[in-house]
Design an enzyme around this catalytic site. Structure first.
Site, PDB file in Angstrom:
ATOM      1  N   LYS A   1      37.890  38.030  34.559  1.00  0.00           N
ATOM      2  CA  LYS A   1      39.307  37.654  34.570  1.00  0.00           C
ATOM      3  C   LYS A   1      39.859  37.658  33.137  1.00  0.00           C
ATOM      4  CE  LYS A   1      38.053  37.433  38.721  1.00  0.00           C
ATOM      5  NZ  LYS A   1      38.340  36.802  39.961  1.00  0.00           N
TER       6      LYS A   1
HETATM    7  C1  LIG Z   1      37.924  36.287  41.122  1.00  0.00           C
HETATM    8  C2  LIG Z   1      38.943  35.966  42.142  1.00  0.00           C
HETATM    9  C3  LIG Z   1      39.012  34.711  42.753  1.00  0.00           C
HETATM   10  C4  LIG Z   1      37.970  33.639  42.621  1.00  0.00           C
HETATM   11  O1  LIG Z   1      37.480  33.410  41.404  1.00  0.00           O
HETATM   12  P1  LIG Z   1      35.933  32.943  41.161  1.00  0.00           P
HETATM   13  O2  LIG Z   1      36.053  32.265  39.863  1.00  0.00           O
HETATM   14  O3  LIG Z   1      35.098  34.180  41.165  1.00  0.00           O
HETATM   15  O4  LIG Z   1      35.582  32.015  42.274  1.00  0.00           O
HETATM   16  C5  LIG Z   1      40.070  34.463  43.598  1.00  0.00           C
HETATM   17  N1  LIG Z   1      40.997  35.392  43.849  1.00  0.00           N
HETATM   18  C6  LIG Z   1      40.945  36.616  43.326  1.00  0.00           C
HETATM   19  C7  LIG Z   1      42.023  37.592  43.665  1.00  0.00           C
HETATM   20  C8  LIG Z   1      39.909  36.953  42.461  1.00  0.00           C
HETATM   21  O5  LIG Z   1      39.844  38.188  41.953  1.00  0.00           O
END
Ligand SMILES: *Cc1c(COP(=O)(O)O)cnc(C)c1O
Length: 405
Positions: A194
């Site tokens: 992210k």
């Molecule tokens: C990565 C992601 C999540 C969840 O994040 P995690 O930290 O991996 O639990 C939720 N929504 C979207 C669209 C994502 O790409």
């Protein structure tokens, strides 16, 4: 493709290293050993509480809670607004698996809303389904933000509570309002892929005292909520403290220390991502058969990934493009094939959550191509990736005049 055709040798999954000041901050936490967020010495405030304060200031939220993952933030937000077993929850048909997973994890039931060619939630489909649930878990999938003014008006009129999944929109905005600040709760991820990287982690922000208090208690605060710096006063916890189960999912001081310096340089990284995104866009401009995704003027986005459509192409032709690009080092993700490969972002693939087929959505997903744009790519890398895609799409394009000629 001839032997002379250039290949790309970069890695689509390689992020930048953790910055030196973040490494130093992490080492300091390890040296003193107080990794648990509530393990504080003297008048120490702790990296986690300070991180929450930083993120609240960045988003303009009154309250912020840092947690163990983005998925945990989503589940906690759903619990805090009162979603329970059997409850229907509206959500995107096109999103990442942890989104329907957070709903299903509570024993609740996802009700899927379609996607448009602009890759945002279909607001007409949403309007038609608003009567079916009291909560919308809205995912800004791949950083595409829908018309938030219209969405919020629709949800207000129907008395539907909005929770935003901002895993791909940390640093983005709609008409100047930060993503995650339109709905009652905004949720973010700090996972490696992210916009900030602590391996795992997440945030939840809200202006609502009651929701914030519930979330803090749910996350496992051991009644130490007075140690939070971006939380409501003790009175908000008074009765709730007896009613909220502890579902441990706290952030720790080590990850918080890694994140704080990254937050302060987010704006700079957003600029670099967007320069890469625009380079891709330039390289794929007016390629016959290839549809670029429209970006509305009101949307300030973060171009950490890139999508385009090969609308109404046959499966065989798309498969040819994917294979030819892969051979030249360009890793494309395709949402089309019946069996999900290496990722699951399509409502039909989630068999635990029954759905009704949506032909317009299926048409978009069948032609949707996706790739990451890590900051380890230079602008020249992006130009080369775009060139390879352009050449291979042109070579496989259905119409004779767009083909090899
Ligand atoms: C990565 C992601 C999540 C969840 O994040 P995690 O930290 O991996 O639990 C939720 N929504 C979207 C669209 C994502 O790409």
């Amino acid at each position: 493709m001839t032997d002379a055709a250039p290949r790309f040798t970069g890695s689509f999954t390689q992020q930048e290293p953790i910055p030196e000041d973040a490494i130093e901050a992490a080492v300091a936490v390890m040296r003193h050993g107080r990794l648990h967020r509530y393990n504080l010495a003297g008048d120490e405030q702790g990296e986690t509480a300070l991180l929450e304060q930083d993120f609240a200031a960045m988003t303009g939220a009154r309250h912020c809670l840092a947690v163990a993952s983005g998925g945990y933030a989503l589940a906690t937000a759903l619990r805090a607004v009162g979603v329970g077993p059997g409850d229907p929850v509206l959500t995107n048909a096109f999103t990442l698996a942890p989104v329907p997973g957070a709903i299903a994890g509570l024993g609740a039931r996802p009700v899927f809303v379609g996607v448009t060619e602009a890759l945002v939630i279909d607001l007409d489909d949403l309007a038609a389904k608003l009567q079916e649930a009291r909560v919308l878990l809205l995912s800004h999938m791949r950083g595409h933000v829908c018309d938030m003014d219209r969405l919020m008006a629709l949800c207000r009129d129907a008395d539907v509570t909005v929770i935003e999944d901002c895993a791909h929109t940390m640093g983005a905005a709609w008409r100047g309002v930060p993503s995650g600040r339109h709905g009652l709760v905004g949720c973010y991820s700090t996972q490696t892929y992210k916009h900030v990287n602590s391996g795992e982690g997440g945030f939840l922000v809200t202006d609502d005292d009651d929701i914030a208090a519930r979330a803090i208690l749910l996350s496992g605060s051991y009644m130490l909520y007075p140690r939070h710096l971006a939380a409501p006063g003790a009175e908000a916890f008074e009765t709730l403290r007896y009613d909220m189960p502890n579902i441990s999912g706290r952030m720790d001081n080590l990850r918080a220390a890694i994140l704080r310096p990254q937050l302060s340089t987010l704006a700079d990284r957003v600029e670099r991502w967007n320069a890469r995104y625009r380079e891709m866009e330039r390289g794929l401009w007016q390629v016959p058969g290839l549809t670029l995704i429209e970006r509305p003027e009101a949307e300030a986005f973060v171009g950490s990934s890139f999508q385009f459509l090969l609308l109404d192409w046959s499966e065989a032709r798309i498969a040819r493009v994917i294979a030819a690009c892969a051979e030249r080092g360009v890793e494309l993700k395709w949402f089309g094939p019946e069996e999900p490969v290496g990722f699951t972002s399509r409502y039909g693939a989630w068999r635990y959550a029954p759905s009704v087929p949506m032909p317009a959505t299926d048409r978009v997903l069948a032609g949707l191509i996706d790739m990451r744009l890590p900051l380890t790519f230079s602008l020249e890398d992006c130009a080369l990736v775009a060139r390879i895609v352009r050449e291979e799409v042109t070579a496989a394009a259905p119409s004779p005049e767009a083909g090899r000629g």
